[in-house]
Design an enzyme around this catalytic site. Structure first.
Site, PDB file in Angstrom:
ATOM      1  N   ASP A 275      42.244  25.392  68.157  1.00  0.00           N
ATOM      2  CA  ASP A 275      41.359  24.951  67.078  1.00  0.00           C
ATOM      3  C   ASP A 275      42.245  24.343  65.982  1.00  0.00           C
ATOM      4  O   ASP A 275      43.478  24.414  66.034  1.00  0.00           O
ATOM      5  CB  ASP A 275      40.495  26.120  66.575  1.00  0.00           C
ATOM      6  CG  ASP A 275      39.233  25.623  65.857  1.00  0.00           C
ATOM      7  OD1 ASP A 275      39.161  24.438  65.490  1.00  0.00           O
ATOM      8  OD2 ASP A 275      38.309  26.436  65.648  1.00  0.00           O
TER       9      ASP A 275
HETATM   10  C1  NOJ Z   1      37.346  23.624  63.346  1.00  0.00           C
HETATM   11  C2  NOJ Z   1      36.205  24.311  64.023  1.00  0.00           C
HETATM   12  O1  NOJ Z   1      36.443  25.702  64.102  1.00  0.00           O
HETATM   13  C3  NOJ Z   1      35.930  23.777  65.422  1.00  0.00           C
HETATM   14  O2  NOJ Z   1      34.740  24.354  65.878  1.00  0.00           O
HETATM   15  C4  NOJ Z   1      35.856  22.286  65.415  1.00  0.00           C
HETATM   16  O3  NOJ Z   1      35.601  21.826  66.729  1.00  0.00           O
HETATM   17  C5  NOJ Z   1      37.150  21.713  64.874  1.00  0.00           C
HETATM   18  N1  NOJ Z   1      37.349  22.199  63.515  1.00  0.00           N
HETATM   19  C6  NOJ Z   1      37.144  20.188  64.888  1.00  0.00           C
HETATM   20  O4  NOJ Z   1      36.286  19.685  63.922  1.00  0.00           O
END
Ligand code: NOJ
Length: 717
Positions: A275
């Protein structure tokens, strides 16, 4: 001589051939995901030519669900693919990823609301439309579905998932993966799915995002794993590792969770992406001293692609040189990524048609309306105040969300245009053109004056789209400030009051319920929230949604979910017990899991099981007859719950094991059949092993989790 450019060869052969031609630097380039930030565009082009970037996140900030994003457009995609394909040494295309959570152009209900439809086929169709629209924009990978079981409505991200139940969530997981990916990823209308956030992120503490929570492996496997298992079985091409920790180990650095369980036990063949900055964050979590150690821990654990950290590109060369990371592990990660790119057909045609229309198709909007209608939940309808009369009565449609547009779309809405969003007032005007409607939605005194002039009041309350989603948590799940006071004032006028609530998450509604004659939970249902709610209010559509999550009576009851374990001292044997340790309130929720009303009524009869005794490998069949005993045709969501009464480890008091949405004309009956197989009868027991244990089981059927209609059978050795 084999050549990876040859379309006629298999994905496996092409991947191996390409892998054999790559330098270590090029391999590490394939692990690198950067941001599609507008200001990074020049740098990105250079990276594409040098083969130093594998993918872009279509986001420029960490909280992309609620903040405006400054990213490069549609036009840049072909240019970058052209550079990657024709000017880099090996011509490896990019594979961009985007958070397409509930639609790209056509916006559907938020996932939590989608789950309230209890209709996997609708979830699948919505994902299919989202895939087509995303692919038409040139992006072939979505960071969805979000499969975190969530039991705390204070947590803003509860809206992104499918609720509190592992079985319901697993059904929706499989449906959305199938919808995004279709039969074959090579179909240019399909996109790769990303099952996220693996695993346990929904366990937020105190409703806070990114918090450090923990649970046993027993809980992890039985509650949090099933949706991911279902997604992997449905063929999810990618998985995102979650921010949280389990047993002191951040998931991003857990070999046990990523390599042993996900890639090993579940047999996941795709790649794992971290993430946003999660690898670097291993330093914040205190398990890595510096970025090099963070890179080592995450890569060794099984994270294949590095989202934005640059930890891999900076430190993997040295880690490989030093022999701490093996060339086999590097090849394994690159192979997984390349295979997905080959399967998507990106090597053969990564381009997007620049003339593809970016307008919303009528048929997509029509589907969005049907979907939204199925997801809304009627929570109360006293004295049949609903449906509203279509003429002859003056109706005030008021409230802060009566004419709102953006709020209805919900968090993670990538379509920033207001075009095509119809308000609740507009929906009402279309659903009941003959009705005399008075509206007011900004000044409270004007709203009250409108209510005073009317004979009935529809009060539209709820949350802004920005009060939920990532990093959008609240400590108290009350309606936003002032809304209850407005309801109290309207109630004092002595007219029938229908409250329509537009929100992404459960809110506490004890007083709303008390002060309203009817309550319709319309959620943030996207483009068609207004029309769908209006069709239900006027009875053109019979409401049929049921809650995928328990609605507490007060914030202090959280966590509250139906599938909890038995208490040691059984003061009250029941779910959501009446007598709890609370002196100041009941243990009962406001509305239980699976609950929702209809304009008609359904009766259940004739619950039977096929065999009183079965062995662990046999299948039990459960039958129940449902009759529409009211005057209107309608859908019922028939639910089947199971209790494993004696087991080596404790089991929940009730667990959902089947559901079916059926449609019945007035007076009509249907027999609904559920099958309970090994997978449904068993659980992860001692030592984390899946088992079906002998003993007594209770089966329940009914219209929500509180049903007492049951029978029993035994599993014998
Ligand atoms: C952080 C988030 O936790 C995740 O769900 C998301 O896909 C990414 N950012 C990209 O935006």
């Amino acid at each position: 001589m084999k050549n990876y450019k040859d379309k006629n060869l298999s994905v496996r052969v092409r991947t191996e051939d390409l892998l054999s031609r790559m330098t270590i630097e090029e391999k590490i380039g394939q692990l690198n995901q950067l941001s599609a930030k507008l200001s990074d565009a020049d740098e990105m082009r250079k990276n594409a030519v040098q083969g130093l970037v594998s993918s872009r996140v279509m986001a420029s900030t960490a909280f992309a669900g609620n903040e405006e994003q400054e990213i490069t457009g549609f036009d840049e995609i072909n240019l970058l693919q052209e550079l990657a394909l024709n000017q880099s040494r090996l011509g490896i295309p990019l594979m961009d990823g985007w958070d397409i959570v509930h639609g790209q152009r056509t916006i559907f209900p938020l996932p939590l609301a989608q789950a309230a439809g209890w209709a996997p086929e609708l979830v699948q169709r919505a994902a299919e439309i989202a895939a087509l629209e995303t692919a038409e924009w040139g992006v072939r990978w979505t960071f969805a579905p979000m499969l975190d079981i969530a039991r705390d409505p204070r947590w803003g991200r509860i809206v992104e998932g499918f609720g509190e139940d592992p079985y319901l969530c697993a059904q929706m997981a499989a449906a959305s993966v199938k919808g995004f990916q279709g039969e074959s990823l090579s179909d240019k209308r399909r996109i790769a799915a990303c099952a996220k956030h693996y695993i346990g992120y929904g366990m937020s503490c105190g409703g806070r995002d990114y918090s450090a929570c923990d649970c046993s492996e027993h809980e992890l496997r039985n509650t949090y794993l099933p949706p991911f298992k279902a997604a992997v079985e449905a063929g999810a091409a990618t998985v995102m590792a979650s921010f949280n920790e389990i047993g002191g180990e951040p998931v991003t650095g857990s070999k046990h969770l990523l390599t042993d369980i996900l890639k090993g036990e579940l047999g996941f063949q795709g790649f794992v992406v971290s993430d946003w900055y999660a690898i670097h964050q291993l330093i914040n979590q205190g398990v890595a001293e510096n970025r090099k150690e963070a890179a080592y821990i995450a890569f060794d654990a099984g994270v294949d692609m590095d989202m934005l950290d640059l930890c891999y590109s900076e430190h993997l060369p040295a880690l490989i040189e030093e022999g701490r990371i093996s060339k086999e592990r590097l090849d394994d990660a690159v192979r997984r990524i390349l295979e997905v790119k080959f399967r998507l057909g990106l090597f053969d045609d990564p381009y997007v048609d620049p003339n593809a229309s970016q307008r919303i198709r009528d048929e997509h909007m029509e589907f969005a309306k049907v979907f939204a209608e199925k997801c809304m939940v009627l929570l109360k309808n006293e004295n049949n105040v609903l449906p509203l009369p279509k003429s002859g009565r003056k109706i005030a449609v008021i409230g802060p969300l009566a004419e709102a547009k953006r709020a209805l779309m919900g968090s993670w809405t990538q379509n920033k245009s207001d075009e095509g969003i119809q308000t609740i007032v507009e929906g009402v005007q279309a659903a009941a053109p003959e009705a005399e409607i008075i509206t007011a939605s900004s000044l409270y005194d004007e709203m009250l004056m409108a209510a005073q002039r009317a004979e009935m009041v529809v009060l539209v309350l709820g949350e802004s789209d920005r009060r939920n989603g990532e990093h959008a948590c609240i400590a108290d799940i009350e309606l936003p400030v002032g809304q209850l006071e407005l309801l109290r004032a309207v109630r004092r006028l002595g007219k029938p009051v229908v409250s329509v609530i537009c929100s992404g998450r459960p809110l506490v509604l004890e007083e709303v319920d008390h002060l309203s004659d009817a309550v319709l939970y319309a959620w943030h249902s996207g483009h068609q929230t207004g029309p769908a709610a209006a069709e239900i209010l006027f009875g053109n559509v019979n409401p049929s949604g049921k809650l995928p999550v328990t609605f507490p009576r007060t914030t202090g009851q959280i966590p509250i979910y139906y599938n909890h374990k038995p208490n040691a001292r059984q003061i009250d044997e029941y779910y959501y017990p009446e007598s709890t340790d609370y002196f100041d309130t009941t243990g009962k929720p406001m509305y239980p899991f699976g609950y929702g009303l209809s304009y008609t009524t359904f009766a259940y009869s004739g619950l039977t099981i096929d065999k009183e005794k079965i062995t662990a490998d046999e299948v039990q069949t459960v039958r129940v007859t449902v009759t529409n005993t009211g005057n209107m045709e309608g859908d019922e969501i028939v639910q089947c719950y199971l209790r494993d009464c004696s087991s080596a480890l404790t089991r929940p008091l009730k667990e959902l094991k089947g559901f079916q949405r059926i449609h019945l004309a007035p007076g009509a009956s249907q027999e609904v059949v559920f099958t309970l197989d090994r997978e449904k009868l068993g659980y992860y027991g001692k030592g984390g092993k899946f088992c079906v244990e002998p003993g007594k089981f209770m089966v329940y059927t009914g219209g929500n989790c509180l049903t007492e209609m049951c029978t029993q059978f035994e599993i014998v050795k």
